[in-house]
Design an enzyme around this catalytic site. Sequence first.
Site, PDB file in Angstrom:
ATOM      1  NE  ARG A 140       0.319 -19.675 -68.319  1.00  0.00           N
ATOM      2  CZ  ARG A 140       1.237 -20.321 -67.315  1.00  0.00           C
ATOM      3  NH1 ARG A 140       2.487 -20.015 -67.519  1.00  0.00           N
ATOM      4  NH2 ARG A 140       0.780 -21.133 -66.200  1.00  0.00           N
ATOM      5  CE  LYS A 174       7.034 -25.805 -62.028  1.00  0.00           C
ATOM      6  NZ  LYS A 174       6.376 -24.825 -62.460  1.00  0.00           N
ATOM      7  CG  ASN A 175       3.142 -26.580 -61.147  1.00  0.00           C
ATOM      8  OD1 ASN A 175       4.183 -25.791 -61.050  1.00  0.00           O
ATOM      9  ND2 ASN A 175       2.812 -26.978 -62.451  1.00  0.00           N
ATOM     10  CG  ASP A 178       2.841 -28.689 -67.098  1.00  0.00           C
ATOM     11  OD1 ASP A 178       2.763 -27.655 -67.951  1.00  0.00           O
ATOM     12  OD2 ASP A 178       2.453 -28.580 -65.990  1.00  0.00           O
ATOM     13  NE  ARG A 187      10.490 -20.057 -63.537  1.00  0.00           N
ATOM     14  CZ  ARG A 187       9.346 -19.430 -63.904  1.00  0.00           C
ATOM     15  NH1 ARG A 187       9.520 -18.772 -64.951  1.00  0.00           N
ATOM     16  NH2 ARG A 187       8.065 -19.324 -63.394  1.00  0.00           N
ATOM     17  CB  CYS A 227       4.427 -16.450 -69.708  1.00  0.00           C
ATOM     18  SG  CYS A 227       3.980 -18.041 -70.006  1.00  0.00           S
TER      19      CYS A 227
HETATM   20  C1  EPZ Z   1      -1.090 -24.437 -64.289  1.00  0.00           C
HETATM   21  O1  EPZ Z   1      -0.881 -23.101 -64.839  1.00  0.00           O
HETATM   22  C2  EPZ Z   1       0.501 -24.860 -64.077  1.00  0.00           C
HETATM   23  N1  EPZ Z   1       1.316 -24.029 -63.199  1.00  0.00           N
HETATM   24  C3  EPZ Z   1       1.027 -24.855 -65.518  1.00  0.00           C
HETATM   25  O2  EPZ Z   1       2.434 -25.441 -65.270  1.00  0.00           O
HETATM   26  C4  EPZ Z   1       0.378 -25.823 -66.256  1.00  0.00           C
HETATM   27  O3  EPZ Z   1       0.871 -25.987 -67.509  1.00  0.00           O
HETATM   28  C5  EPZ Z   1      -1.209 -25.444 -66.327  1.00  0.00           C
HETATM   29  O4  EPZ Z   1      -1.732 -25.411 -65.055  1.00  0.00           O
HETATM   30  C6  EPZ Z   1      -2.045 -26.366 -67.089  1.00  0.00           C
HETATM   31  O5  EPZ Z   1      -1.990 -27.798 -66.535  1.00  0.00           O
HETATM   32  C7  EPZ Z   1       1.129 -23.871 -61.942  1.00  0.00           C
HETATM   33  O6  EPZ Z   1       0.568 -24.753 -61.405  1.00  0.00           O
HETATM   34  C8  EPZ Z   1       2.006 -22.925 -61.157  1.00  0.00           C
HETATM   35  P1  EPZ Z   1      -4.666 -22.659 -66.161  1.00  0.00           P
HETATM   36  P2  EPZ Z   1      -2.220 -21.961 -64.912  1.00  0.00           P
HETATM   37  O7  EPZ Z   1      -5.260 -21.546 -65.449  1.00  0.00           O
HETATM   38  O8  EPZ Z   1      -2.848 -22.323 -63.459  1.00  0.00           O
HETATM   39  C9  EPZ Z   1      -6.588 -20.184 -69.855  1.00  0.00           C
HETATM   40  C10 EPZ Z   1       4.601 -25.595 -65.906  1.00  0.00           C
HETATM   41  O9  EPZ Z   1       5.680 -26.046 -66.745  1.00  0.00           O
HETATM   42  N2  EPZ Z   1      -7.097 -19.200 -68.746  1.00  0.00           N
HETATM   43  O10 EPZ Z   1      -5.208 -24.073 -66.201  1.00  0.00           O
HETATM   44  O11 EPZ Z   1      -1.696 -20.953 -65.413  1.00  0.00           O
HETATM   45  C11 EPZ Z   1      -5.043 -20.078 -69.963  1.00  0.00           C
HETATM   46  O12 EPZ Z   1      -4.684 -19.162 -70.747  1.00  0.00           O
HETATM   47  C12 EPZ Z   1       3.385 -24.984 -65.945  1.00  0.00           C
HETATM   48  O13 EPZ Z   1       4.931 -26.160 -64.659  1.00  0.00           O
HETATM   49  C13 EPZ Z   1      -7.900 -18.225 -69.135  1.00  0.00           C
HETATM   50  O14 EPZ Z   1      -8.104 -17.800 -70.175  1.00  0.00           O
HETATM   51  O15 EPZ Z   1      -2.973 -22.820 -66.066  1.00  0.00           O
HETATM   52  C14 EPZ Z   1      -4.993 -21.525 -70.541  1.00  0.00           C
HETATM   53  O16 EPZ Z   1      -4.959 -21.443 -71.872  1.00  0.00           O
HETATM   54  C15 EPZ Z   1       3.425 -24.133 -67.065  1.00  0.00           C
HETATM   55  N3  EPZ Z   1      -8.277 -17.180 -68.174  1.00  0.00           N
HETATM   56  C16 EPZ Z   1      -5.827 -22.278 -69.915  1.00  0.00           C
HETATM   57  O17 EPZ Z   1      -6.775 -21.382 -69.310  1.00  0.00           O
HETATM   58  C17 EPZ Z   1      -8.066 -17.435 -66.733  1.00  0.00           C
HETATM   59  O18 EPZ Z   1      -8.431 -16.676 -65.773  1.00  0.00           O
HETATM   60  C18 EPZ Z   1      -5.510 -23.107 -68.756  1.00  0.00           C
HETATM   61  O19 EPZ Z   1      -4.589 -22.408 -67.863  1.00  0.00           O
HETATM   62  C19 EPZ Z   1      -6.855 -18.607 -66.533  1.00  0.00           C
HETATM   63  C20 EPZ Z   1      -6.703 -19.486 -67.389  1.00  0.00           C
END
Ligand code: EPZ
Length: 434
Positions: A130, A22-23, A316, A408, A125
């Site tokens: 996030r 998915k991701n 995840d 989803r 969320c």
């Molecule tokens: C991706 O989310 C995945 N989603 C998530 O999958 C997964 O949990 C996550 O990566 C971590 O592996 C998709 O790929 C669609 P991040 P993403 O940016 O990209 C902080 C699932 O169940 N952050 O790596 O949103 C953020 O708040 C899901 O399939 C900032 O502070 O994750 C988090 O604490 C849910 N500022 C951390 O970084 C930013 O601008 C990691 O988030 C961006 C992120």
Amino acid sequence: MDKIRILGGTPLKGVITIGGAKNAALTLMPACLLTDGTLSLSNLPHLVDITTMANLLAQHGVEMSLDGNSPEGGHTGRVLELTARDITNTTAPYDLVRRMRASVLVLGPLLARCGQARVSLPGGCAIGTRPVDLHLKALEQMGAKIELAEGYIDAKVPGGRLKGAHVIFPMVTVGGTENVLMAATLAEGETIISNAAQEPEITDLAQCLVAMGAKIEGIGTPTLRVTGVDRLHGARYSVVPDRIETGTYAVAAAITRGQVELVGTRRDLMTSVEKVLVEAGVEISDTERGMLVKADSAELVGVDIMTEPFPGFPTDMQAQLMALMATASGASMMTETIFENRFMHVPELNRMGARINVHGSSAIVRGVKQLSGAPVMATDLRASVSLVLAGLAAKGETIVNRVYHLDRGYERVEEKLAACGARIERIKDNDPAE
Ligand code: EPZ
């Protein structure tokens, strides 16, 4: 909303086919915006989030055609062709973005191709706040002028073309790396992304972009070097197997003390999960078509886990492992370092007889002999599936409400589990009041 009903206690035995990730699909699909050629994606999973992304891309002007449903009635091997000949609209509206945060992944490609984009801010969320500040800072470094107004990210590139930059992410961000990587392919000059995410989904995106004509070095490492090109072209690309779906069904085999062959997937995608499962007492071996997960002859023991960016243990998979640890002997400490609110499954698992205490970002899980079925509900995808897993092991009936979340991210979850002997069914609910 539909519900899932489970009568637990049957060890799973059989074969489960793993779909495309998915991701990975959610970042490969918006990559089509970078070219007027056709991007053909195979091994696409059939999921609500994929439909949401398709709807978003359609309203940007992307033409799509879908083919390849398998004869068994499933959707393995689906091929989606996406052609962004003319981008007719550069706004990603609130109504679609609020349904799925990954919608923000159109920002980088739209800016790179059209020099402008207006994307609704995703907001918080269930699992955490996030923010997308790191995506925006990086794109600003590449020359975009960004304003936040009326809940939207309003971005424009003076002169029309992004410029290469050295982006150093202060923390690992999967989505941030994806947005910048896509944007950099068409930027002028070289972009270096330091502290880039190394998740297999990033590697998949980078390889697809290379197939589209992008110049990227350092794929699979924390430093990506991208030399911008004038244009990209169409390509054919097969989505990487879903490592989280793989891990989830591995846990399903383990939690029921069963034996399941997972086909269409790769062990190297889930090395950190395999390590934990093996330490807990699960046997994992290669088969000709994939891997065999076996837990029918050993007593499982508690293992400590800390979530980390890839190659560490994935956030995840934290909820699923917690369900498993709830049935193992001894204690396990599980620490969540990626998201601030990802223990929502704990009170629900405790309602099923688990013994879990949360202390800040850690949870202590004390294994119990037997979980017991209960009506439960969760507000995110992985939490929901952890309740399904617990239900498979529990004595009696478990009803998992709000199946929407499962749909989803898991394709035909109840069919795949039922084919291995689980007593599980979907209860359709057409009550619009719910
Ligand atoms: C991706 O989310 C995945 N989603 C998530 O999958 C997964 O949990 C996550 O990566 C971590 O592996 C998709 O790929 C669609 P991040 P993403 O940016 O990209 C902080 C699932 O169940 N952050 O790596 O949103 C953020 O708040 C899901 O399939 C900032 O502070 O994750 C988090 O604490 C849910 N500022 C951390 O970084 C930013 O601008 C990691 O988030 C961006 C992120």
